[in-house]
Design a protein around this motif. Structure first.
Motif, PDB file in Angstrom:
ATOM      1  N   ALA A  23       0.852  -1.195   0.000  1.00 16.96           N
ATOM      2  CA  ALA A  23       0.000   0.000   0.000  1.00 16.96           C
ATOM      3  C   ALA A  23       0.881   1.236   0.000  1.00 16.96           C
ATOM      4  N   VAL A  24       0.586   2.128  -0.911  1.00 14.24           N
ATOM      5  CA  VAL A  24       1.417   3.313  -1.144  1.00 14.24           C
ATOM      6  C   VAL A  24       0.682   4.563  -0.691  1.00 14.24           C
ATOM      7  N   SER A  25       1.405   5.500  -0.109  1.00 16.84           N
ATOM      8  CA  SER A  25       0.819   6.792   0.247  1.00 16.84           C
ATOM      9  C   SER A  25       1.890   7.864   0.172  1.00 16.84           C
ATOM     10  N   GLY A  26       1.447   9.111   0.005  1.00 19.47           N
ATOM     11  CA  GLY A  26       2.365  10.239   0.045  1.00 19.47           C
ATOM     12  C   GLY A  26       2.967  10.658  -1.278  1.00 19.47           C
ATOM     13  N   PHE A  27       2.652   9.942  -2.353  1.00 21.92           N
ATOM     14  CA  PHE A  27       3.126  10.352  -3.669  1.00 21.92           C
ATOM     15  C   PHE A  27       2.162   9.812  -4.730  1.00 21.92           C
ATOM     16  N   THR A  28       2.306  10.281  -5.950  1.00 26.07           N
ATOM     17  CA  THR A  28       1.427   9.891  -7.050  1.00 26.07           C
ATOM     18  C   THR A  28       1.859   8.533  -7.572  1.00 26.07           C
ATOM     19  N   PHE A  29       1.264   7.498  -7.024  1.00 30.99           N
ATOM     20  CA  PHE A  29       1.638   6.115  -7.318  1.00 30.99           C
ATOM     21  C   PHE A  29       1.650   5.841  -8.812  1.00 30.99           C
ATOM     22  N   SER A  30       0.648   6.367  -9.518  1.00 33.52           N
ATOM     23  CA  SER A  30       0.463   6.047 -10.935  1.00 33.52           C
ATOM     24  C   SER A  30       1.579   6.585 -11.821  1.00 33.52           C
ATOM     25  N   ALA A  31       2.459   7.399 -11.279  1.00 33.49           N
ATOM     26  CA  ALA A  31       3.546   7.972 -12.076  1.00 33.49           C
ATOM     27  C   ALA A  31       4.844   7.189 -12.002  1.00 33.49           C
ATOM     28  N   PHE A  32       4.910   6.220 -11.083  1.00 34.18           N
ATOM     29  CA  PHE A  32       6.197   5.582 -10.792  1.00 34.18           C
ATOM     30  C   PHE A  32       6.212   4.093 -11.114  1.00 34.18           C
ATOM     31  N   GLY A  33       7.352   3.646 -11.642  1.00 35.36           N
ATOM     32  CA  GLY A  33       7.609   2.215 -11.711  1.00 35.36           C
ATOM     33  C   GLY A  33       7.863   1.677 -10.312  1.00 35.36           C
ATOM     34  N   MET A  34       7.566   0.400 -10.121  1.00 40.79           N
ATOM     35  CA  MET A  34       7.683  -0.219  -8.809  1.00 40.79           C
ATOM     36  C   MET A  34       8.342  -1.592  -8.947  1.00 40.79           C
ATOM     37  N   ASP A  89      12.817 -22.373  -1.229  1.00 40.55           N
ATOM     38  CA  ASP A  89      13.832 -21.338  -1.469  1.00 40.55           C
ATOM     39  C   ASP A  89      13.218 -19.971  -1.795  1.00 40.55           C
ATOM     40  N   ASP A  90      11.895 -19.866  -1.766  1.00 40.00           N
ATOM     41  CA  ASP A  90      11.235 -18.560  -1.857  1.00 40.00           C
ATOM     42  C   ASP A  90      11.102 -17.910  -0.487  1.00 40.00           C
ATOM     43  N   THR A  91      11.495 -18.624   0.557  1.00 40.29           N
ATOM     44  CA  THR A  91      11.426 -18.077   1.910  1.00 40.29           C
ATOM     45  C   THR A  91      12.316 -16.848   2.023  1.00 40.29           C
ATOM     46  N   ALA A  92      11.727 -15.726   2.416  1.00 36.05           N
ATOM     47  CA  ALA A  92      12.469 -14.464   2.439  1.00 36.05           C
ATOM     48  C   ALA A  92      11.585 -13.361   3.003  1.00 36.05           C
ATOM     49  N   VAL A  93      12.221 -12.239   3.327  1.00 36.49           N
ATOM     50  CA  VAL A  93      11.496 -10.990   3.523  1.00 36.49           C
ATOM     51  C   VAL A  93      11.325 -10.363   2.143  1.00 36.49           C
ATOM     52  N   TYR A  94      10.105  -9.965   1.838  1.00 37.31           N
ATOM     53  CA  TYR A  94       9.808  -9.349   0.547  1.00 37.31           C
ATOM     54  C   TYR A  94       9.565  -7.860   0.758  1.00 37.31           C
ATOM     55  N   TYR A  95      10.343  -7.056   0.030  1.00 39.11           N
ATOM     56  CA  TYR A  95      10.222  -5.602   0.082  1.00 39.11           C
ATOM     57  C   TYR A  95       9.635  -5.084  -1.228  1.00 39.11           C
ATOM     58  N   CYS A  96       8.760  -4.096  -1.136  1.00 44.90           N
ATOM     59  CA  CYS A  96       8.422  -3.331  -2.333  1.00 44.90           C
ATOM     60  C   CYS A  96       9.274  -2.069  -2.319  1.00 44.90           C
ATOM     61  N   ALA A  97       9.560  -1.555  -3.504  1.00 41.06           N
ATOM     62  CA  ALA A  97      10.439  -0.396  -3.621  1.00 41.06           C
ATOM     63  C   ALA A  97      10.028   0.436  -4.826  1.00 41.06           C
ATOM     64  N   ARG A  98      10.244   1.740  -4.726  1.00 38.50           N
ATOM     65  CA  ARG A  98       9.892   2.656  -5.798  1.00 38.50           C
ATOM     66  C   ARG A  98      11.103   2.968  -6.672  1.00 38.50           C
ATOM     67  N   ALA A  99      10.898   2.930  -7.986  1.00 40.16           N
ATOM     68  CA  ALA A  99      11.918   3.409  -8.914  1.00 40.16           C
ATOM     69  C   ALA A  99      11.893   4.934  -8.869  1.00 40.16           C
ATOM     70  N   SER A 100      13.005   5.546  -8.581  1.00 44.11           N
ATOM     71  CA  SER A 100      13.032   6.927  -8.097  1.00 44.11           C
ATOM     72  C   SER A 100      12.605   7.990  -9.112  1.00 44.11           C
ATOM     73  N   ASP A 101      12.849   7.785 -10.395  1.00 44.96           N
ATOM     74  CA  ASP A 101      12.608   8.870 -11.348  1.00 44.96           C
ATOM     75  C   ASP A 101      11.505   8.483 -12.327  1.00 44.96           C
ATOM     76  N   PRO A 102      10.331   9.111 -12.232  1.00 46.05           N
ATOM     77  CA  PRO A 102       9.232   8.730 -13.127  1.00 46.05           C
ATOM     78  C   PRO A 102       9.513   9.039 -14.586  1.00 46.05           C
ATOM     79  N   ALA A 103      10.450   9.931 -14.857  1.00 42.00           N
ATOM     80  CA  ALA A 103      10.751  10.277 -16.249  1.00 42.00           C
ATOM     81  C   ALA A 103      11.620   9.240 -16.944  1.00 42.00           C
ATOM     82  N   LEU A 104      12.254   8.384 -16.162  1.00 40.62           N
ATOM     83  CA  LEU A 104      13.245   7.470 -16.741  1.00 40.62           C
ATOM     84  C   LEU A 104      12.721   6.052 -16.964  1.00 40.62           C
TER      85      LEU A 104
END
Lengths: 124, 108
Positions: A23-34, A89-104
């Protein structure tokens, strides 16, 4: 406040499925790769999957291709990772992360915002 | 797939010392697409450097990145207590993206 909050982790038997949410908040989600990145216990980081800002392009690590599906629901400001045919072997902590530059584009930016992670344990 | 090899695996240093971390790519990569992250125990990684040498927002200037071709470095000019952590390099710009195995900077 820019924030990513993962959920949906847990203990699951081999061969079963699980869907993670971010769940994303605080920025325009639709503009960013994830992306999703995972970290097995005591190990390093492993990139899992990425998706473009509009969902039209998806990329996967070979280790999950054909088993995992990344998707997004922009009206809900939520990123997903559908995980099928899970293996120990899929056992892990899973992180979501934002690609920083929507223009790229989703592949051409470092990851500037990360969630706190959700633990997935695959075990019988 | 680009394989990133980080060295050393562990760096034992004291506060105030200089730390130099290495990341070697298995093939030529564009410096535009190399990043470094810091990770502390139980926490998510945080971005330090992108484009091989650009500091992310809020990152102090004791952190610097350099490199081209296949060899990249992260330097911490004078270690502060908060800098003891694990550091990862990251290659992006194509799929699959890859991370190095990490360098742990521990207090001597």
């Amino acid at each position: 406040q820019v924030q990513l909050v993962e959920s949906g982790g847990g203990v699951v038997q081999p061969g079963r499925s699980l869907r993670l949410s971010c769940a994303v908040s605080g920025f325009t989600f639709s503009a960013f790769g994830m992306h999703w990145v995972r970290q097995a216990p005591g190990r390093g980081l492993e990139w899992v999957a990425g998706i473009s800002y509009d969902g039209s392009k998806k990329h996967y690590a070979d280790s999950v291709k054909g088993r995992f599906t990344i998707s997004r629901d922009d009206p809900k400001n939520t990123l997903y990772l559908q995980m099928d045919s899970l293996r120990p072997d899929d056992t892990a902590v899973y992180y979501c992360a934002r690609a920083s530059d929507p223009a790229l584009g989703e592949l051409f930016s470092a990851f500037d915002i990360w969630g706190q992670g959700t633990m997935v344990t695959v075990s019988s | 797939e680009i394989v990133l090899t980080q060295s050393p695996g562990t760096l034992s240093l004291s506060p105030g010392e200089r730390a130099t971390l290495f990341c070697r790519a298995s093939d030529f990569v564009s410096a535009m697409y190399v990043a470094w992250y810091q990770q502390k125990p139980g926490k998510a990684p945080s971005l330090l450097i992108y484009g091989a040498s650009a500091r992310a927002s809020g990152i102090p200037d004791r952190f610097s990145g350099y490199g081209s071709g296949t060899d990249f470095t992260l330097t911490i000019s004078s270690l502060e207590p908060d800098d003891f952590a694990v550091y990862y390099c990251h290659h992006y710009g194509r799929s699959p993206e890859t991370f190095g195995g990490g360098t742990k900077v521990e207090m001597k």
